[in-house]
Design an enzyme around this catalytic site. Structure first.
Site, PDB file in Angstrom:
ATOM      1  N   ASP A 174       0.863  -1.181   0.000  1.00 30.81           N
ATOM      2  CA  ASP A 174       0.000   0.000   0.000  1.00 30.81           C
ATOM      3  C   ASP A 174       0.897   1.227   0.000  1.00 30.81           C
ATOM      4  OD1 ASP A 174      -1.851   2.176   0.855  1.00 30.81           O
ATOM      5  OD2 ASP A 174      -3.245   0.536   1.223  1.00 30.81           O
TER       6      ASP A 174
ATOM      7  N   ARG B  68     -13.160   2.738   9.793  1.00 35.94           N
ATOM      8  CA  ARG B  68     -13.387   1.387   9.261  1.00 35.94           C
ATOM      9  C   ARG B  68     -12.120   0.555   9.092  1.00 35.94           C
ATOM     10  NH1 ARG B  68     -12.888   5.319   5.985  1.00 35.94           N
ATOM     11  NH2 ARG B  68     -11.718   5.187   4.038  1.00 35.94           N
TER      12      ARG B  68
ATOM     13  N   LYS C 147       0.748   2.991   5.902  1.00 39.31           N
ATOM     14  CA  LYS C 147      -0.218   1.967   6.298  1.00 39.31           C
ATOM     15  C   LYS C 147       0.432   0.592   6.440  1.00 39.31           C
ATOM     16  CE  LYS C 147      -4.512   4.029   4.620  1.00 39.31           C
ATOM     17  NZ  LYS C 147      -5.667   3.927   3.704  1.00 39.31           N
TER      18      LYS C 147
ATOM     19  N   ASN D 159      -9.286   0.884  -6.850  1.00 41.80           N
ATOM     20  CA  ASN D 159      -9.382   1.487  -8.176  1.00 41.80           C
ATOM     21  C   ASN D 159      -9.269   0.411  -9.243  1.00 41.80           C
ATOM     22  OD1 ASN D 159      -6.456   1.678  -9.515  1.00 41.80           O
ATOM     23  ND2 ASN D 159      -6.252   1.912  -7.285  1.00 41.80           N
TER      24      ASN D 159
ATOM     25  N   ALA E  88      -7.935   0.417 -12.301  1.00 43.38           N
ATOM     26  CA  ALA E  88      -6.675   0.228 -13.007  1.00 43.38           C
ATOM     27  C   ALA E  88      -5.794  -0.794 -12.285  1.00 43.38           C
ATOM     28  CB  ALA E  88      -5.940   1.563 -13.145  1.00 43.38           C
TER      29      ALA E  88
ATOM     30  N   CYS F 262     -11.821 -14.917 -15.397  1.00 39.17           N
ATOM     31  CA  CYS F 262     -10.943 -13.992 -14.695  1.00 39.17           C
ATOM     32  C   CYS F 262     -11.736 -12.711 -14.400  1.00 39.17           C
ATOM     33  CB  CYS F 262      -9.685 -13.686 -15.520  1.00 39.17           C
ATOM     34  SG  CYS F 262      -9.918 -12.523 -16.905  1.00 39.17           S
TER      35      CYS F 262
ATOM     36  N   CYS G 190     -13.183 -10.927 -17.403  1.00 37.76           N
ATOM     37  CA  CYS G 190     -14.394 -11.514 -17.996  1.00 37.76           C
ATOM     38  C   CYS G 190     -15.644 -10.851 -17.430  1.00 37.76           C
ATOM     39  CB  CYS G 190     -14.456 -13.016 -17.709  1.00 37.76           C
ATOM     40  SG  CYS G 190     -13.178 -14.017 -18.504  1.00 37.76           S
TER      41      CYS G 190
ATOM     42  N   CYS H 203     -14.464   5.499  -1.518  1.00 41.98           N
ATOM     43  CA  CYS H 203     -15.008   5.818  -0.197  1.00 41.98           C
ATOM     44  C   CYS H 203     -14.833   7.294   0.139  1.00 41.98           C
ATOM     45  CB  CYS H 203     -14.321   4.968   0.866  1.00 41.98           C
ATOM     46  SG  CYS H 203     -14.536   3.186   0.643  1.00 41.98           S
TER      47      CYS H 203
END
Length: 261
Positions: free
Chosen positions: A59, A70, A83, A128, A130, A170, A173, A186
């Site tokens: 990350d 959360r 993180k 995301n 990408a 996958c 698909c 979020c």
């Protein structure tokens, strides 16, 4: 396993489907978790507590106050830390015997490919499309099972994409990257705090099942949760034979040489 491990994991060992052999497979496994936020937090905590021997946490973000509603891997006193560093602290507090590698970066290119190739199972806990498609392409390339989760507002979903089964789809698909899909995050849309816990815990469960060889995975099924009514819906997902990532390329007809006799 030593005596301490036999005691620590005794509740797993008591399960006939796992037993000593299954727990040893967990201890020998390496799992890549992409994303140490809302989904990656519960997923990583359960994988660590269950005894997955080697976790790789990736990350590129730092802990922010808005995350703490959360993202249960992090705490107030670790605001501002990467993180992955915060996550390593939390995971080692639960299970100091496992190995945790941290990658404070957004996985792309050769680094992503190398990490996926080295993993037994990959968890997509990012936010995301990408990155999701890049992870999927690497998993297809290296034949690694992918456990994918997503959560936004009150809606969550989870599935497994495991191309070790020739009939399995996958991620591409189901969600082609050329499709007109609205990116929702979020930070702008909001998310119900326990929802990421539910989905992330299910991702951990699917990963543990894959490693230990327990039951049947979610491969070929997409589970969707409406947390307002707490109702689950299951959708069958078929492999797209023309998928640009996992499909069979269409053969190009040979060019006829008109001068042949």
């Amino acid at each position: 396993m030593n005596d301490d491990q036999l005691l620590r994991y005794s509740r797993h060992i008591l399960l006939d489907d796992i037993d000593v052999d299954g727990q040893e497979r967990l201890l020998a496994a390496r799992v890549l978790i992409v994303g140490a936020g809302g989904l990656g937090s519960p997923a990583a905590l359960y994988l660590a507590s269950a005894g997955v021997g080697h976790l790789v946490l990736a990350d590129d973000d730092d802990v922010d106050l808005t995350n703490l509603q959360r993202q249960i891997l992090h705490t107030t006193d670790r605001i501002g830390q990467p993180k992955v560093a915060s996550g390593r602290t939390a995971l080692h507090a639960i299970n100091p015997d496992i190995r945790i590698d941290t990658l404070p970066l957004r996985l792309t290119g050769d680094v992503l490919s190398e990490q996926v190739a080295a993993a037994d199972v990959v968890l997509d806990c990012c936010d995301n499309f990408a990155t999701r498609h890049a992870i999927n392409a690497a998993c297809v390339q290296h034949g690694k099972p992918l456990v994918s989760g997503a959560a936004i507002r009150f809606d969550g979903q989870v599935s497994v994409f495991d191309l070790r089964d020739a009939q399995a789809p996958c991620y591409h698909c189901l969600f082609p990257d050329e499709a007109d899909v609205e990116e929702m995050r979020c930070a702008t849309m909001g998310v119900f705090a326990p929802l990421v816990g539910i989905i992330g815990a299910m991702q951990a469960a699917e990963a543990l099942k894959l490693i230990a060889g327990v039951g049947k995975s979610l491969s070929g099924r997409l589970l969707m949760l409406d947390a307002r009514s707490m109702q689950w819906h299951s959708v069958r997902v078929k492999r797209d034979p023309h998928c640009a990532v996992c499909g069979t390329p269409v053969a190009t007809p040979p060019v006829m040489d008109v001068n042949q006799t």
